[in-house]
Design an enzyme around this catalytic site. Structure first.
Site, mmCIF file in Angstrom:
data_model
loop_
_atom_site.group_PDB
_atom_site.id
_atom_site.type_symbol
_atom_site.label_atom_id
_atom_site.label_comp_id
_atom_site.label_asym_id
_atom_site.label_seq_id
_atom_site.Cartn_x
_atom_site.Cartn_y
_atom_site.Cartn_z
ATOM 1 N N HIS A 132 -11.480 -30.996 43.966
ATOM 2 C CA HIS A 132 -10.690 -31.509 45.085
ATOM 3 C C HIS A 132 -10.073 -32.833 44.624
ATOM 4 C CE1 HIS A 132 -10.071 -33.454 49.036
ATOM 5 N NE2 HIS A 132 -10.108 -32.251 49.566
ATOM 6 N N ASP B 84 -20.111 -33.138 44.042
ATOM 7 C CA ASP B 84 -19.351 -33.193 45.290
ATOM 8 C C ASP B 84 -19.853 -32.026 46.145
ATOM 9 O OD1 ASP B 84 -17.569 -32.660 47.309
ATOM 10 O OD2 ASP B 84 -15.771 -32.808 46.064
ATOM 11 N N GLN C 110 -18.509 -28.930 50.343
ATOM 12 C CA GLN C 110 -18.474 -27.532 50.792
ATOM 13 C C GLN C 110 -19.800 -26.817 50.568
ATOM 14 O OE1 GLN C 110 -16.062 -26.340 52.507
ATOM 15 N NE2 GLN C 110 -14.513 -27.907 52.112
ATOM 16 N N LYS D 224 -17.984 -31.730 57.969
ATOM 17 C CA LYS D 224 -18.026 -30.358 57.453
ATOM 18 C C LYS D 224 -19.408 -29.746 57.644
ATOM 19 C CE LYS D 224 -14.567 -31.429 53.950
ATOM 20 N NZ LYS D 224 -13.296 -30.758 54.246
ATOM 21 N N CYS E 78 -5.753 -29.487 48.896
ATOM 22 C CA CYS E 78 -6.117 -30.698 48.156
ATOM 23 C C CYS E 78 -6.749 -30.368 46.810
ATOM 24 C CB CYS E 78 -7.052 -31.599 48.968
ATOM 25 S SG CYS E 78 -6.283 -32.266 50.423
HETATM 26 N N1 PMP Z 1 -14.493 -32.443 48.210
HETATM 27 C C1 PMP Z 1 -14.348 -31.197 48.677
HETATM 28 C C2 PMP Z 1 -14.811 -30.046 47.850
HETATM 29 C C3 PMP Z 1 -13.773 -30.995 49.926
HETATM 30 O O1 PMP Z 1 -13.615 -29.752 50.389
HETATM 31 C C4 PMP Z 1 -13.354 -32.106 50.687
HETATM 32 C C5 PMP Z 1 -12.695 -31.934 52.036
HETATM 33 N N2 PMP Z 1 -11.695 -30.950 52.073
HETATM 34 C C6 PMP Z 1 -13.546 -33.381 50.153
HETATM 35 C C7 PMP Z 1 -14.110 -33.509 48.918
HETATM 36 C C8 PMP Z 1 -13.129 -34.613 50.882
HETATM 37 O O2 PMP Z 1 -13.885 -34.740 52.052
HETATM 38 P P1 PMP Z 1 -13.473 -35.826 53.135
HETATM 39 O O3 PMP Z 1 -12.022 -35.589 53.434
HETATM 40 O O4 PMP Z 1 -14.353 -35.516 54.305
HETATM 41 O O5 PMP Z 1 -13.739 -37.171 52.556
#
Ligand code: PMP
Length: 406
Positions: free
Chosen positions: A123, A200, A203, A226, A364
């Site tokens: 991401h 990270d 998910q 999430k 993203c």
């Molecule tokens: N890493 C992953 C794998 C994600 O899916 C996301 C959110 N789409 C993020 C990081 C970023 O999370 P946040 O926007 O809640 O900071």
């Protein structure tokens, strides 16, 4: 043998009764954010209605109650990750801030030519902070490629380590493909080179049980929103030995011991990394979301989600012209797809008119899209409250979109 009572679980989430454009909401955008159970809504309301005060500094009754509730949420997060101590649990805004904290503070010790290994599946939250660090210090980013199925190309990993490698930073579960990465193997490989690992987990935590001690990772990041909790709150787990040696990320109140214009001394862990008034209600809401999950049978939830994934994969495979992007052996209940002749955004609009909430875009994770040569995909991401009927509605709407647009 179905131990999962999806109807009962759905009753815990008031928003799932909502209608959209005249249809029952089928919320299939859980990778973007999850819905909140009544217990979390009640916890937020109760806090603001009865206990609202600032934490850690008041001598009055409400300040004491707010502090106790806030620190209890930290203990819930510790238990959830099976961290050894609440000193290792830092409250942040979310995964993005957690990774920025590590890049800025831990990465602040890196020198020109030091290397950080990422993967092509990351991401943007696990790419851009390292590029910012590269601009500041001249570190080198090395990228582990992915295979056509959407798995990490583990054969390429040994060649990426060097004596200059300072960190391996990897997504536990891909938000664009659903791939569950073999994080134990990755950590073991890094250990062999004495390289710390950041995972990270944004998910991963909504779908899998995570034990940071069993994983033996050094940092683990996730977002509350999430995980059926509020927005604005997340967790950075950090191994105590590493956090102890890291300088503060931001300066201000809450993170100091003493301040004078000549010299300031910092608070101990984890408060040293929590400058300013935190999202107190958010933390309490996240703590409540964790308790809600702990009261569920998470093995049954996971098995149910896997059945839903298998069913959705089968249904979508039968839609003419539809191609599923990412066919890893280990996946969470998430399907990225494209349809010949239909742009994902048009697809998203058609589905929305039928009450089906999916996401369209690059998620993203632009390097993933680039790898597949696609500008965007549609993504249906499921949670344990989704149903086979919702999948049937999705498949029917996709058939319709195919007939209308392709
Ligand atoms: N890493 C992953 C794998 C994600 O899916 C996301 C959110 N789409 C993020 C990081 C970023 O999370 P946040 O926007 O809640 O900071």
């Amino acid at each position: 043998p179905d131990a999962w009572d999806v109807a009962a679980v759905r009753r815990d989430f008031p928003i799932l009764e909502r209608r959209v454009h005249g249809h029952p909401l089928a919320y299939l955008d859980n990778a973007a954010t999850t819905q909140k159970p009544q217990a979390v809504l009640d916890a937020l309301d109760h806090y603001y209605r009865h206990d609202n005060a600032n934490v850690h500094r008041g001598v009055h009754a409400l300040a004491e109650r707010a502090t106790v509730a806030f620190e209890a949420a930290r203990e819930s997060a510790r238990r959830f990750l099976n961290a050894g101590s609440t000193r290792e649990i830092v409250f942040v805004r979310g995964t993005t801030e957690a990774i920025n904290l590590v890049a800025s503070s831990f990465g602040g010790g890196f020198a020109e030519g030091d290397e950080v290994i990422l993967t092509a599946m990351e991401h943007h939250a696990n790419i851009v902070p390292w590029q910012l660090l590269r601009e500041r210090t001249g570190i080198v980013l090395r990228v582990l490629p992915i295979t056509p199925d959407g798995e990490l190309d583990l054969d390429a990993l040994p060649g990426l380590f060097s004596p200059r490698t300072r960190l391996l930073s990897v997504v536990h579960v891909s938000n664009a493909l659903g791939t569950i990465n073999p994080v134990r193997e990755l950590v073991a490989a890094a250990r062999a080179h004495d390289v710390p690992v950041l995972l990270d987990g944004a998910q991963a935590v909504p779908h899998l049980r995570v034990d940071v001690q069993a994983l033996d990772c050094d940092f683990y990041a996730f977002s509350g929103h999430k995980l059926f909790g509020p927005t604005g709150i997340g967790v950075l787990y950090g191994r105590e030995r590493l956090l102890e040696a890291m300088p503060p990320y931001q300066g201000g109140g809450e993170m100091i011991r003493t301040v004078s214009f000549e010299q300031t001394t910092y608070a101990g862990l984890p408060h040293r990394f929590e400058a300013g008034t935190p999202d107190i209600a958010g933390a309490i809401g996240l703590g409540r979301a964790i308790e809600y999950l702990e009261a569920l049978d998470r093995d049954a939830a996971e098995a149910y989600e896997q059945r839903l994934l298998a069913y959705a994969t089968e249904c979508l495979t039968q839609v003419p012209g539809l191609r599923i992007i990412g066919q890893a052996r280990d996946k969470v209940a998430l399907i990225s797809f494209v349809m010949d002749g239909v742009h994902p955004h048009d697809m998203g609009t058609i589905l929305d008119r039928r009450g089906l909430a999916v996401r369209a875009g690059h998620h993203c994770a632009m390097p993933v899209m680039t790898w597949y040569g696609l500008p965007a995909t549609s993504r249906a991401s499921m949670a344990f409250y989704n149903t086979p009927e919702e999948i049937d509605r999705l498949a029917a709407a996709l058939q319709y979109a195919r007939e209308m647009l392709a």
